[in-house]
Scaffold this active site. Sequence first.
Site, PDB file in Angstrom:
ATOM      1  N   TYR A 158       0.869  -0.975  -0.029  1.00 21.73           N
ATOM      2  CA  TYR A 158       0.006  -0.109  -0.077  1.00 21.73           C
ATOM      3  C   TYR A 158       0.948   1.192   0.115  1.00 21.73           C
ATOM      4  CZ  TYR A 158      -3.538  -3.417   1.308  1.00 21.73           C
ATOM      5  OH  TYR A 158      -4.199  -4.280   1.295  1.00 21.73           O
ATOM      6  N   HIS A 212      -5.910   2.963   0.994  1.00 19.59           N
ATOM      7  CA  HIS A 212      -5.506   2.708   2.587  1.00 19.59           C
ATOM      8  C   HIS A 212      -5.125   3.956   3.418  1.00 19.59           C
ATOM      9  CE1 HIS A 212      -4.872  -0.898   5.007  1.00 19.59           C
ATOM     10  NE2 HIS A 212      -5.309  -1.641   4.173  1.00 19.59           N
TER      11      HIS A 212
END
Length: 404
Positions: A158, A212
């Site tokens: 991420y 995220h």
Amino acid sequence: MDNITIRDVKVFVTAPRGINLVVVKVETSEPELFGYGCATFTWRHKAVVTAIEEYLRPMLKGRSVHNIEDLWQTMMGSSYWRNGPVLNNGISGVDEALWDIKGKLANMPLYSLLGGKSREGIAVYRHADGSCIEEVEECIRKYQEEGYRYIRCHMGTYGGNFGGKRQQIVKPKGAPNGAYYHPKMYMDSVIKLLGRIRSDFGWELELMHDVHERLSLSDTLAFAKELEQFELFFLEDSLPPEQVNYYKYLREQTAVPFAMGELFTNPAEWMPIIQNQWIDFIRVHLSDIGGLTPAKKLANFCEAYGVRTAWHGPNDLSPIGMAVQMHLDLHCHNFGIQEFCGFNEAEELVFPGCPVVNDGYAYVNDRPGIGVEFDEKEAKKYPAVEMNHDWMFSRLPDGTAVRP
């Protein structure tokens, strides 16, 4: 059968995939009648086990198994301070096990107990990851061959690739270790990735991406507007829970569909964004909000505002927990999509009756209750492990910690 009570509550931790899963077993006054539920909070599994064994178990012994709603409300209020991930996961394990028992008593699969099916199969999406565009595309091709049509695309952990593979990070002297990333480079890498995928695979694939919570508010808006050209199925978790009101401005300025909620634990976090129709998909992790009892209420609440479900389905979710979500997927009219990470052979041995996927659709079995069992003997072969948390220690180039 009207006087069945809870005889005992047991907790198991097993890691058949190298990820700690927490399973709750509720035993009843009928020796052959019991139920299983998922209480998996991987990163704090020891705290969940303690909460169940030391606090919930003594309170529940001797109570009727029939009154699920009352037991859920009692468990939620029993600590005075509530709606935290540790207690919610503990409650979830018990709650789902009680629904499993109720299904077995009724001799009905859970989806039927909830009111029956709204569809026959459950559309699922998979994660296509890689350290470069070519690796991501290779992963997509593999999933296409298996029949999947919904794909979440990421390049590296991420925030983009770490370790200097694509992002050259200049850190201050003495900066702590962590998963460093450069927001602008991350955004640029995702735009290039999705552009290449659309060019190579066309427009039949439904694509997702998960931010995220890695970007600032202004960067999130700019990023979302850039992604409009790729016609995403949704953009996931663009903001942290404490900043969800900013979805008002996102909704006003971009047509990108938004999915939000895997970090939610409290109704106060999701009520405004649903009522104001700022998001398109709710993404909560069922055990993190307290199990099936609150989730079915949340799904009904979402339906009134045209918001669809897309429950969180990571690999740190037991097959029992996944099956519970899928029973709800089958039942709810406002189902959208189900995240799915698959099961390995060890998981299928530990959890007989796992849902199966064929041509991109998942199917649960028709056994009474949840339909997934737990082989306690097999589970002992995979004791709890020390897990790698490195990806959670995200940092900006100057060393500032970022909440994942």
